[in-house]
Design a protein around this motif. Sequence first.
Motif, short mmCIF file in Angstrom:
data_model
loop_
_atom_site.label_atom_id
_atom_site.label_comp_id
_atom_site.label_asym_id
_atom_site.label_seq_id
_atom_site.Cartn_x
_atom_site.Cartn_y
_atom_site.Cartn_z
N CYS A 124 42.25 51.95 48.96
CA CYS A 124 42.78 50.63 48.62
C CYS A 124 44.14 50.77 47.94
O CYS A 124 44.32 51.59 47.04
CB CYS A 124 41.82 49.90 47.70
N ALA A 125 45.10 49.97 48.37
CA ALA A 125 46.42 49.95 47.73
C ALA A 125 46.40 49.02 46.52
O ALA A 125 45.43 48.29 46.29
CB ALA A 125 47.48 49.51 48.73
N TRP A 126 47.45 49.07 45.74
CA TRP A 126 47.59 48.18 44.59
C TRP A 126 49.04 47.69 44.56
O TRP A 126 49.88 48.12 45.37
CB TRP A 126 47.23 48.91 43.29
N TYR A 176 56.48 36.31 51.57
CA TYR A 176 56.43 36.68 52.99
C TYR A 176 55.41 35.89 53.81
O TYR A 176 55.25 36.14 55.00
CB TYR A 176 56.20 38.19 53.17
N GLN A 177 54.72 34.95 53.20
CA GLN A 177 53.85 34.07 53.99
C GLN A 177 53.71 32.74 53.28
O GLN A 177 53.79 32.66 52.06
CB GLN A 177 52.50 34.73 54.23
N VAL A 231 46.63 45.16 40.09
CA VAL A 231 45.74 44.40 40.97
C VAL A 231 45.63 45.11 42.31
O VAL A 231 46.63 45.53 42.89
CB VAL A 231 46.28 42.96 41.17
N GLU A 232 44.41 45.25 42.80
CA GLU A 232 44.20 45.84 44.13
C GLU A 232 44.65 44.86 45.21
O GLU A 232 44.61 43.65 45.02
CB GLU A 232 42.72 46.17 44.33
N THR A 233 45.02 45.40 46.37
CA THR A 233 45.51 44.54 47.45
C THR A 233 44.70 44.72 48.73
O THR A 233 45.22 44.52 49.82
CB THR A 233 47.00 44.83 47.73
N CYS A 234 43.43 45.11 48.60
CA CYS A 234 42.61 45.24 49.81
C CYS A 234 41.38 44.35 49.76
O CYS A 234 40.56 44.37 50.68
CB CYS A 234 42.19 46.69 50.03
N ARG A 235 41.22 43.58 48.70
CA ARG A 235 40.06 42.69 48.58
C ARG A 235 40.53 41.34 48.07
O ARG A 235 41.23 41.25 47.08
CB ARG A 235 39.03 43.26 47.61
N GLY A 236 40.14 40.28 48.76
CA GLY A 236 40.53 38.95 48.34
C GLY A 236 40.32 37.93 49.45
O GLY A 236 40.08 38.29 50.61
N GLU A 237 40.40 36.66 49.09
CA GLU A 237 40.16 35.59 50.06
C GLU A 237 41.25 35.53 51.12
O GLU A 237 40.98 35.23 52.28
CB GLU A 237 40.07 34.25 49.33
N SER A 284 43.05 37.14 53.64
CA SER A 284 42.92 38.39 54.38
C SER A 284 44.27 38.94 54.83
O SER A 284 44.41 40.14 55.08
CB SER A 284 42.00 38.20 55.59
N PHE A 285 45.29 38.08 54.93
CA PHE A 285 46.62 38.54 55.35
C PHE A 285 47.32 39.29 54.23
O PHE A 285 47.85 40.38 54.42
CB PHE A 285 47.46 37.35 55.80
N VAL A 286 47.28 38.72 53.04
CA VAL A 286 47.96 39.33 51.89
C VAL A 286 47.12 40.45 51.30
O VAL A 286 47.64 41.52 50.96
CB VAL A 286 48.26 38.26 50.81
N MET A 287 45.81 40.21 51.18
CA MET A 287 44.93 41.15 50.48
C MET A 287 44.18 42.06 51.46
O MET A 287 42.97 42.19 51.42
CB MET A 287 43.95 40.38 49.61
N SER A 288 44.93 42.68 52.35
CA SER A 288 44.33 43.59 53.33
C SER A 288 45.10 44.91 53.39
O SER A 288 45.10 45.59 54.40
CB SER A 288 44.31 42.94 54.72
#
Length: 413
Positions: free
Chosen positions: A290-292, A358-359, A255-261, A263-267
């Motif tokens: 983009c990281a994963w 972490y959040q 799963v990519e970690t730069c796109r998602g609702e 914004s803190f986790v998926m950025s």
Amino acid sequence: MSEMKQSRSDAKAFALRLREMIVLLEQRTRTAKIQEYLYRHVASSSIPKQLHCLALKLANEHSNNAAARLQLPSAELVPALVDNSYFHFVLASDNVLAASVVAASLVKNALRPEKFVLHIITDRKTYSPMQAWFSLHPLDPAIIEVKALHQFDWLSKGKVPVLEAMEKDQRVRSQFRGGSSAIVANNTEKPQVIASKLQALSPKYNSLMNHIRIHLPELFPSLNKVVFLDDDIVIQTDLSPLWDIDMNGKVNGAVETCRGEDSFVMSKRFKSYLNFSHPLIAKNFDPNECAWAYGMNIFDLEAWRKTNISLTYYHWLEENFKSDLSLWQLGTLPPGLIAFYGHVHVIDPFWHMLGLGYQDNTTLADAETAGVIHFNGRAKPWLDIAFPQLRPLWAKYIDFSDKFIKGCHIRAS
């Protein structure tokens, strides 16, 4: 400023006084940051006495009770361990309680558990407790294998990069004499450097469990595809559809970690993990790539064996050691981002929700809709610092009436 106005000081005196105040504020900010890093380090590195108790009780059971020493799996099921018609999952862990939750959630949510094979890899000290737990708590009809690293023939033959890396890691860690107190007392280093060194003292960063996933093709030479699971996840759906995903020749389904609702986790991009102020990193990588995520990954081992991913991984570990741990903050993800660069197939975010460790912005309702939830971060669900509203998603897979759980005073909250 009011004081300076009243004393009618000249501009030079005003500037000097202002500079002194800024320096003082920067020092206070630095001290506060370092204290935060230290408290996080202590909270996340400590082993709760309940988990220590569980390992000791199970080790004792293993030595005194033949039922706790069963061969896992039984002899008639051994052929399934190398049969590619089964769904193979790999879990590397030295935490019995965490492993039990992953296994229970995997099997209980499977539509065809009789086709599931879970390979649990642990270390020498945890092997007896781990075997005792799964001998006494079978998850039939799924097939469970418990194996210690020293039982893999491949690891005992010749030079093994993962073992060499551990030796070098030990040498790096030995530089930090005086432990966390000495690291925090350093008045010249940046807070980020101190945080990195505190991380280096964490037991998990000196564990084979932390790096073993990079050798999956050698550990399982007969298998074509596996799903690798971290021990801080919970599975909430049937994972067999992962085998239907077309990887398009790629090695790592993630799963990519730069796109998602969120914004803190998926950025998270490469610049979130790699140090682009270092010329070696800046020259070779794009900071906006983009990281994963590690945690729930589909690995095509057939495709992997045709690449130099493992060699690349250890090359960059070596470069990080030479650079005094300055290429990235410690962990297996940064060198993983480098090693799997160009070999990642992006999968739907449903299969892996991140950030529960972490959040606390994630609501219980949102977390319940994900196929796999991941307590990545310091607030692991077995620690006192876990977020109370999210912990029940993990705790629901523990039988708190079990004699070992009760005997070690492990509670739901």
